[in-house]
Design a protein around this motif. Structure first.
Motif, short mmCIF file in Angstrom:
data_model
loop_
_atom_site.label_atom_id
_atom_site.label_comp_id
_atom_site.label_asym_id
_atom_site.label_seq_id
_atom_site.Cartn_x
_atom_site.Cartn_y
_atom_site.Cartn_z
N ASN A 1 0.81 -1.22 0.00
CA ASN A 1 0.00 0.00 0.00
C ASN A 1 0.84 1.27 0.00
OD1 ASN A 1 -2.65 -1.11 -0.14
ND2 ASN A 1 -2.48 -1.76 1.98
N ARG A 2 2.16 1.13 0.14
CA ARG A 2 3.05 2.28 0.01
C ARG A 2 3.50 2.48 -1.45
NH1 ARG A 2 5.28 0.93 5.31
NH2 ARG A 2 6.79 -0.46 4.30
N ILE A 3 3.29 1.46 -2.29
CA ILE A 3 3.69 1.58 -3.69
C ILE A 3 2.63 2.40 -4.44
CG2 ILE A 3 4.17 0.34 -5.82
CD1 ILE A 3 5.05 -2.05 -4.12
N PRO A 4 3.00 3.45 -5.12
CA PRO A 4 2.01 4.28 -5.84
C PRO A 4 1.15 3.45 -6.80
CG PRO A 4 4.14 5.39 -5.79
CD PRO A 4 4.37 4.01 -5.25
N GLY A 5 -0.17 3.62 -6.68
CA GLY A 5 -1.10 2.94 -7.57
C GLY A 5 -1.50 1.55 -7.16
N VAL A 6 -0.91 1.02 -6.07
CA VAL A 6 -1.20 -0.34 -5.62
C VAL A 6 -2.15 -0.28 -4.43
CG1 VAL A 6 -0.23 -2.47 -4.65
CG2 VAL A 6 0.99 -1.23 -6.45
N TYR A 7 -3.10 -1.20 -4.39
CA TYR A 7 -3.99 -1.30 -3.22
C TYR A 7 -4.23 -2.75 -2.85
CZ TYR A 7 -8.14 -1.60 -0.35
OH TYR A 7 -9.02 -1.93 0.66
N SER A 8 -4.11 -3.04 -1.56
CA SER A 8 -4.49 -4.35 -1.03
C SER A 8 -5.28 -4.16 0.23
CB SER A 8 -3.24 -5.19 -0.72
OG SER A 8 -3.62 -6.37 0.01
N ARG B 1 12.57 -7.17 -0.04
CA ARG B 1 13.29 -7.03 -1.30
C ARG B 1 12.34 -7.21 -2.49
NH1 ARG B 1 17.24 -4.35 -3.74
NH2 ARG B 1 17.91 -5.46 -5.62
N ALA B 2 11.43 -8.18 -2.39
CA ALA B 2 10.46 -8.40 -3.47
C ALA B 2 9.59 -7.18 -3.69
CB ALA B 2 9.60 -9.62 -3.15
N LEU B 3 9.25 -6.46 -2.64
CA LEU B 3 8.43 -5.25 -2.76
C LEU B 3 9.19 -4.16 -3.52
CD1 LEU B 3 6.89 -5.28 0.81
CD2 LEU B 3 5.56 -5.30 -1.31
N ILE B 4 10.49 -4.05 -3.26
CA ILE B 4 11.31 -3.08 -4.00
C ILE B 4 11.33 -3.44 -5.49
CG2 ILE B 4 13.67 -2.24 -4.34
CD1 ILE B 4 14.06 -2.59 -1.28
N VAL B 5 11.54 -4.74 -5.77
CA VAL B 5 11.60 -5.20 -7.16
C VAL B 5 10.26 -4.97 -7.85
CG1 VAL B 5 11.96 -7.21 -8.64
CG2 VAL B 5 13.43 -6.86 -6.64
N LEU B 6 9.15 -5.26 -7.14
CA LEU B 6 7.82 -5.04 -7.71
C LEU B 6 7.61 -3.57 -8.04
CD1 LEU B 6 4.95 -5.86 -8.47
CD2 LEU B 6 4.34 -5.72 -6.04
N GLN B 7 8.00 -2.68 -7.15
CA GLN B 7 7.83 -1.25 -7.42
C GLN B 7 8.63 -0.83 -8.65
OE1 GLN B 7 8.28 1.36 -4.06
NE2 GLN B 7 8.15 3.21 -5.29
N LYS B 8 9.85 -1.32 -8.76
CA LYS B 8 10.66 -1.00 -9.92
C LYS B 8 10.03 -1.56 -11.21
CE LYS B 8 13.95 1.16 -7.73
NZ LYS B 8 14.19 2.62 -7.93
N ALA B 9 9.45 -2.75 -11.11
CA ALA B 9 8.79 -3.34 -12.27
C ALA B 9 7.60 -2.50 -12.71
CB ALA B 9 8.35 -4.77 -11.95
N LEU B 10 6.81 -2.05 -11.75
CA LEU B 10 5.64 -1.23 -12.09
C LEU B 10 6.06 0.10 -12.70
CD1 LEU B 10 3.46 -1.97 -8.93
CD2 LEU B 10 2.91 -2.61 -11.29
N GLU B 11 7.19 0.64 -12.25
CA GLU B 11 7.67 1.90 -12.82
C GLU B 11 8.13 1.71 -14.26
OE1 GLU B 11 10.72 3.03 -10.09
OE2 GLU B 11 9.32 3.70 -8.54
N ALA B 12 8.66 0.53 -14.56
CA ALA B 12 9.22 0.28 -15.89
C ALA B 12 8.24 -0.33 -16.87
CB ALA B 12 10.44 -0.65 -15.76
N TYR B 13 7.14 -0.87 -16.39
CA TYR B 13 6.22 -1.64 -17.24
C TYR B 13 5.57 -0.73 -18.28
CZ TYR B 13 2.23 -4.58 -18.55
OH TYR B 13 1.29 -5.32 -19.23
N PRO B 14 5.66 -1.08 -19.57
CA PRO B 14 5.10 -0.22 -20.62
C PRO B 14 3.58 -0.14 -20.61
CG PRO B 14 6.00 -2.26 -21.56
CD PRO B 14 6.42 -2.22 -20.11
N GLY B 15 2.92 -1.11 -19.97
CA GLY B 15 1.46 -1.11 -19.92
C GLY B 15 0.90 -0.56 -18.61
N ARG B 16 1.70 0.28 -17.93
CA ARG B 16 1.23 0.88 -16.69
C ARG B 16 0.06 1.83 -16.95
NH1 ARG B 16 3.43 2.24 -11.44
NH2 ARG B 16 2.35 4.07 -10.62
N ILE B 17 -0.93 1.79 -16.06
CA ILE B 17 -2.10 2.66 -16.18
C ILE B 17 -2.07 3.67 -15.03
CG2 ILE B 17 -4.62 2.76 -16.18
CD1 ILE B 17 -3.51 1.32 -18.59
#
Length: 401
Positions: A307-314, A382-398
């Motif tokens: 929930n600290r990652i921008p755009g993510v909600y759980s 560590r997985a949360l950091i990697v996930l945030q970086k993936a969401l920042e880089a993903y070309p299909g981000r909304i």
């Protein structure tokens, strides 16, 4: 070449396992993969179970009784009493994992074309078991915005017709971690009683409840004792997924007679698995407490981090060790594949289960994933950091408007 059966063609792929070849390929490229996709705990199996495995001194590994060893079923009765679930050994049938218990419940209680009402998102293999039995899953929608709470009775009754035969629940829920309230359990009881339905209750995560309130089992619901089938397993309780030991429990003698025919046809449940599972019932209270406390900490680590990652909600899961999270992506299936095929951050990536595979409604869960918090906290962080970086880089981000 002869054609594949309709059943074989309709059988869905597992959203949990279908991306496994991509994870293997990523590892072969030297990328570390954080497995958030599958409910395989990394916590140790009870030492008493491992000791029993090491000390097996049989000269013949024989068939066990089709119903499972009596000594194990007797010890299970004592175990269930801790949860105020009162059953006799004759009311317990040992199965090859909880999966076989679900399948045999369907096979014994349902005819081809019968319908089962299941709140969605739901454990994906329920659909596979229903297809195997020739039955149909009819889903009733729950929403992430409402924390996956059950809808009102009227929504259930809209689905009930002459083909409706059962309601299936998983409590606490896989994939959402939702825990049904007493009011919701009573609502289900009243529907089962009113329409004379079966209630299949998958309760393999009962040890992991984070509300502090008493656990409400389907076996506690009065007036539907002969309608209820309880599904259980040692896979998650003792980190014993690989021994494939589950249980089907019902007070309905006719159901047990029918189930036993399928049990006899498959001969017997796993011998060595029963030996380990029976010994594991002697695990000390300290074992249960340490495992529970660890999941409490992992839950906090994961949910706060998501929930600290921008755009993510759980939402906050109240049981089990899963959550369904909403991501700012166009398609979670594409995103999960992309994470394994094209993305890495400092030589690492994440593997998650696209939530669309836990829905039958078209396009439902398209921007959601199921995440299992079965890794140690350092790995989750560590997985949360990697996930945030993936969401920042993903070309299909909304981006939210």
């Amino acid at each position: 070449m002869p054609e594949i059966s309709v059943r074989g063609l309709e059988m869905p792929e597992s959203p949990i396992r279908k991306l496994a070849p991509l994870a293997v390929a990523a590892k072969n490229r030297g990328i570390k993969v954080y497995h958030l996709n599958i409910g395989q705990p990394d916590l140790p199996t009870p030492q008493c179970g491992l000791d029993a495995l090491k000390k097996i001194d049989r000269k013949v590994l024989e068939y066990s009784p089709s119903q499972g060893y009596l000594s194990y079923r007797e010890k299970l009765c004592t175990f269930y009493e801790k949860f105020n679930i009162k059953v006799s050994p004759d009311e317990i049938i040992i199965t090859a994992g909880g999966s076989e218990a679900v399948l045999y419940s369907f096979m014994a209680c349902l005819n081809p074309g019968d319908e089962i009402i299941v709140p969605e998102p739901a454990y994906a293999n329920y659909m596979a078991f229903a297809i195997s039995a020739g039955a149909k899953i009819k889903t009733i929608a729950t929403s992430i915005e409402e924390g996956f709470a059950l809808p009102k009775v009227e929504k259930f009754e809209e689905l009930i017709n002459e083909k409706t035969r059962a309601i299936l629940i998983c409590n606490p829920n896989n994939p959402t971690g939702y825990l049904y309230t007493r009011r919701e359990m009573n609502q289900i009881r009243d529907l089962v009683k009113k329409y004379d339905l079966y209630l299949f209750s998958d309760e393999v995560y009962r040890e992991y409840i984070y509300t502090g309130s008493p656990y409400i089992s389907a076996m506690h619901l009065q007036g539907i004792e002969n309608n209820t089938i309880l599904i259980d397993s040692v896979s998650k309780r003792y980190s014993e997924c690989g021994i494939r030991i589950g249980a089907l429990i019902t007070k309905n003698q006719e159901i047990r007679k029918a189930v036993m025919k399928f049990c006899q046809a498959r001969l017997s449940p796993p011998l060595i698995g029963q030996i380990v599972a029976e010994a594991s019932l002697d695990a000390p209270a300290s074992y249960y407490r340490s495992v529970y406390d660890e999941y409490v900490e992992r839950r906090k680590c994961l949910i706060d981090g998501l929930n600290r990652i921008p755009g993510v909600y759980s939402p906050i899961p109240m049981g089990a060790f899963y959550t369904v999270a909403k991501l700012p992506v166009d398609d979670s299936d594409k995103f999960c594949r992309w994470c394994l095929e094209e993305f890495s951050y400092e030589g690492e990536t994440v593997m998650m289960a696209p939530a669309s595979g836990f829905y039958t409604t078209p396009d439902a869960g398209r921007n959601q994933v199921r995440i299992a918090y079965v890794l140690k906290r350092e790995d989750l962080q560590r997985a949360l950091i990697v996930l945030q970086k993936a969401l920042e880089a993903y070309p299909g981000r909304i981006e939210e408007e």
